[in-house]
Design an enzyme around this catalytic site. Structure first.
Site, short mmCIF file in Angstrom:
data_model
loop_
_atom_site.label_atom_id
_atom_site.label_comp_id
_atom_site.label_asym_id
_atom_site.label_seq_id
_atom_site.Cartn_x
_atom_site.Cartn_y
_atom_site.Cartn_z
N GLU A 80 43.47 50.09 28.53
CA GLU A 80 44.37 49.55 29.55
C GLU A 80 44.45 48.03 29.41
O GLU A 80 44.80 47.33 30.34
CB GLU A 80 43.96 49.98 30.95
CG GLU A 80 42.56 49.63 31.37
CD GLU A 80 42.30 49.99 32.84
OE1 GLU A 80 43.03 49.47 33.70
OE2 GLU A 80 41.36 50.75 33.10
N CYS A 112 41.33 53.96 33.15
CA CYS A 112 40.08 54.20 32.42
C CYS A 112 40.01 55.60 31.81
O CYS A 112 39.01 55.96 31.19
CB CYS A 112 38.88 54.02 33.35
SG CYS A 112 38.87 52.44 34.17
N HIS A 234 32.22 58.44 34.55
CA HIS A 234 32.81 57.11 34.39
C HIS A 234 32.00 56.15 35.26
O HIS A 234 31.71 56.44 36.42
CB HIS A 234 34.28 57.12 34.84
CG HIS A 234 34.86 55.76 34.94
ND1 HIS A 234 34.85 54.86 33.90
CD2 HIS A 234 35.46 55.10 35.98
CE1 HIS A 234 35.42 53.73 34.28
NE2 HIS A 234 35.80 53.84 35.54
N1 CAA Z 1 21.41 43.90 49.30
C1 CAA Z 1 21.59 45.17 48.90
N2 CAA Z 1 22.80 45.80 48.92
C2 CAA Z 1 23.85 45.11 49.37
C3 CAA Z 1 23.73 43.77 49.82
C4 CAA Z 1 22.44 43.17 49.76
N3 CAA Z 1 22.27 41.90 50.15
N4 CAA Z 1 24.94 43.36 50.19
C5 CAA Z 1 25.81 44.39 50.00
N5 CAA Z 1 25.13 45.44 49.52
C6 CAA Z 1 25.67 46.74 49.14
C7 CAA Z 1 26.65 47.33 50.14
O1 CAA Z 1 25.99 48.00 51.19
C8 CAA Z 1 27.44 48.26 49.24
O2 CAA Z 1 26.71 49.42 48.99
P1 CAA Z 1 27.23 50.84 49.56
O3 CAA Z 1 28.65 50.99 49.07
O4 CAA Z 1 26.29 51.80 48.97
O5 CAA Z 1 27.16 50.70 51.05
C9 CAA Z 1 27.49 47.53 47.91
O6 CAA Z 1 26.43 46.55 47.96
C10 CAA Z 1 28.80 46.79 47.68
O7 CAA Z 1 29.03 46.02 48.82
P2 CAA Z 1 30.51 45.88 49.42
O8 CAA Z 1 31.17 47.22 49.50
O9 CAA Z 1 30.43 45.04 50.63
O10 CAA Z 1 31.15 45.03 48.23
P3 CAA Z 1 32.57 44.43 48.06
O11 CAA Z 1 33.41 44.65 49.26
O12 CAA Z 1 32.38 43.04 47.59
O13 CAA Z 1 33.22 45.24 46.84
C11 CAA Z 1 33.91 46.93 45.36
C12 CAA Z 1 32.77 46.41 46.24
C13 CAA Z 1 35.11 47.29 46.25
C14 CAA Z 1 33.50 48.16 44.60
C15 CAA Z 1 34.34 45.81 44.37
O14 CAA Z 1 33.28 45.54 43.50
C16 CAA Z 1 35.57 46.16 43.55
O15 CAA Z 1 36.70 46.00 43.98
N6 CAA Z 1 35.35 46.63 42.31
C17 CAA Z 1 36.44 46.98 41.40
C18 CAA Z 1 37.05 48.35 41.69
C19 CAA Z 1 36.14 49.48 41.29
O16 CAA Z 1 35.29 49.36 40.43
N7 CAA Z 1 36.35 50.66 41.90
C20 CAA Z 1 35.57 51.84 41.53
C21 CAA Z 1 36.37 53.10 41.63
S1 CAA Z 1 37.87 52.94 40.69
C22 CAA Z 1 37.39 53.25 39.07
O17 CAA Z 1 36.36 53.79 38.82
C23 CAA Z 1 38.32 52.80 37.95
C24 CAA Z 1 37.80 51.50 37.41
O18 CAA Z 1 37.03 51.49 36.48
C25 CAA Z 1 38.24 50.28 38.05
#
Ligand code: CAA
Length: 382
Positions: A80, A112, A234
């Site tokens: 991609e 992906c 994945h």
């Molecule tokens: N200590 C320990 N854990 C902590 C923490 C701390 N101080 N602070 C936060 N966390 C944890 C949270 O509790 C959360 O865990 P859970 O989901 O188990 O509750 C985790 O860390 C992530 O925290 P947030 O959800 O608050 O993080 P975020 O809002 O910054 O973003 C995300 C997370 C949305 C996945 C972001 O990384 C993102 O947008 N990633 C890209 C999209 C992606 O990968 N999506 C996956 C599915 S799509 C796919 O698979 C296709 C692909 O490849 C893209």
């Protein structure tokens, strides 16, 4: 029935890596969020001279013999991170590798997911032409942008798989099931260098697609999770894979195998199409708890969304065809400072009015982008 599957696997990563603790420090974030919350440790960083073509060619060059190059009659690149709206990356790679000319070379796209489709197309092709071999490459650079939500889940790399009859590593079972649903969880418009991401929604789609497709898989095949020694998923980031696995109510052994299957992904980050196969490689090279005949369930997910579940059986002696020194090789990568990461990963190539780039930084990798001349990408092979 003729046995068809993965005969060889190669992995190419750029020489640079960023420790996520450094990123956390620079972004005023608790490092535990990345290392525990996302379960990631580091991400592979590609310089501008390394793209999906050079990484894909390197992954394949590691495994192909002259005999393979004479037998390959199809090259499929799942990506991609296209470098051209028209010409397939597979054509450049076919040329760089010196594969015999009477071959088909194409690029597949669906976030992906597409390399999993490529693997299935390869298998069906070989069923009709058992003497031929197909090169399937998953090559991507996952770049979400500075200070973006996805920044700690970036990465870069390529996995190459040689698919043949009587394979040495894995026999593919004929049990693929898939699902398509039109959702906007992650996409990248043509005009944008970075994806648009509805992060929370994407994580929900990943897991819901897995659960519903697994229900369908069970109906179609009569198999249950107990039939599998391990599940590979994945891995956009390791925690996502764990959440997906747990939604299937795995046994302790599946969770243990999962930890072996994310060792490489934790050090590399997301490589989109290659992430599932990087996880498979990690499982096969890092687990001492598998044996020939064991069945592995694989889950591919591509946002947008298309997913697929399929399974494979380990071949006798499979470990002799893998790389036991991979972790030592990963440790040799050059660790970047935040400043260098920001400069290196986000460098862009500017062109003059004739479509020529300035001279790019020297790169002594086996394959490298030398520059752009008259709008043509010029690759160098060392
Ligand atoms: N200590 C320990 N854990 C902590 C923490 C701390 N101080 N602070 C936060 N966390 C944890 C949270 O509790 C959360 O865990 P859970 O989901 O188990 O509750 C985790 O860390 C992530 O925290 P947030 O959800 O608050 O993080 P975020 O809002 O910054 O973003 C995300 C997370 C949305 C996945 C972001 O990384 C993102 O947008 N990633 C890209 C999209 C992606 O990968 N999506 C996956 C599915 S799509 C796919 O698979 C296709 C692909 O490849 C893209």
């Amino acid at each position: 029935m003729i046995k068809i599957g993965i005969d060889k696997m190669g992995l190419a990563l750029p020489n640079y890596v960023l420790d996520l603790k450094e990123l956390a420090k620079a972004r005023n974030t608790d490092p535990d969020k990345y290392t525990i919350g996302l379960m990631q440790k580091a991400m592979a960083i590609a310089p501008v001279t390394q793209d999906i073509v050079t990484l894909g060619a390197e992954a394949a060059a590691q495994i192909l013999t002259d005999e393979d190059k004479a037998a390959i009659d199809m090259v499929i690149v799942g990506t991609e991170t296209g470098i051209d709206q028209s010409k397939a990356a597979a054509v450049y790679i076919h040329g760089l590798l010196g594969i015999q000319p009477y071959a088909r070379a194409i690029e597949l796209k669906e976030a992906c997911y597409s390399a999993a489709a490529g693997l299935e197309f390869a298998r069906n092709h070989i069923a009709n032409r058992p003497e031929s071999k197909v090169l399937v490459i998953a090559s991507d650079i996952a770049k979400y942008g500075l200070h973006s939500g996805g920044e700690p889940t970036q990465g870069a790399g390529a996995v190459a798989m040689l698919v043949s009859a009587n394979p040495s590593i894995l026999e593919l079972n004929w049990d693929n099931v898939y699902q398509t649903r039109d959702v906007m969880d992650f996409w990248r418009p043509n005009y944008s260098p970075y994806p648009e991401v509805d992060g929370r929604f994407s994580t929900e789609q990943y897991t819901d697609c897995l659960q519903t497709t697994f229900e369908y898989y069970q109906q179609q095949t009569g198999k249950t999770l107990d039939d599998f020694a391990a599940v590979c998923l994945h891995i956009p980031f390791a925690k996502q894979g764990l959440k997906g696995l747990r939604s299937l109510k795995p046994s302790e052994k599946h969770e243990e195998r999962f930890l072996e299957a994310i060792v490489y992904n934790q050090e590399v980050g997301n490589i989109y199409t290659g992430s599932l196969f990087l996880s498979l490689l990690s499982l096969l090279e890092q687990s001492n708890n598998l044996s020939a005949g064991d069945e592995i369930l694989l889950y591919s997910y591509g946002s947008g969304a298309v997913c697929e579940l399929f399974s494979a059986r380990l071949v006798d002696g499979y470990r002799n065809h893998l790389n036991p020194n991979r972790l030592e090789e990963l440790a040799k990568r050059q660790t970047l400072s935040i400043t260098d990461y920001e400069a290196l990963f986000f460098e862009t190539i500017s062109l003059d009015e004739k479509g020529n780039s300035p001279e790019l930084h020297p790169d002594d990798s086996r394959f490298a982008l030398q520059g752009i001349e008259n709008h043509k990408r010029i690759y160098r092979k060392n």
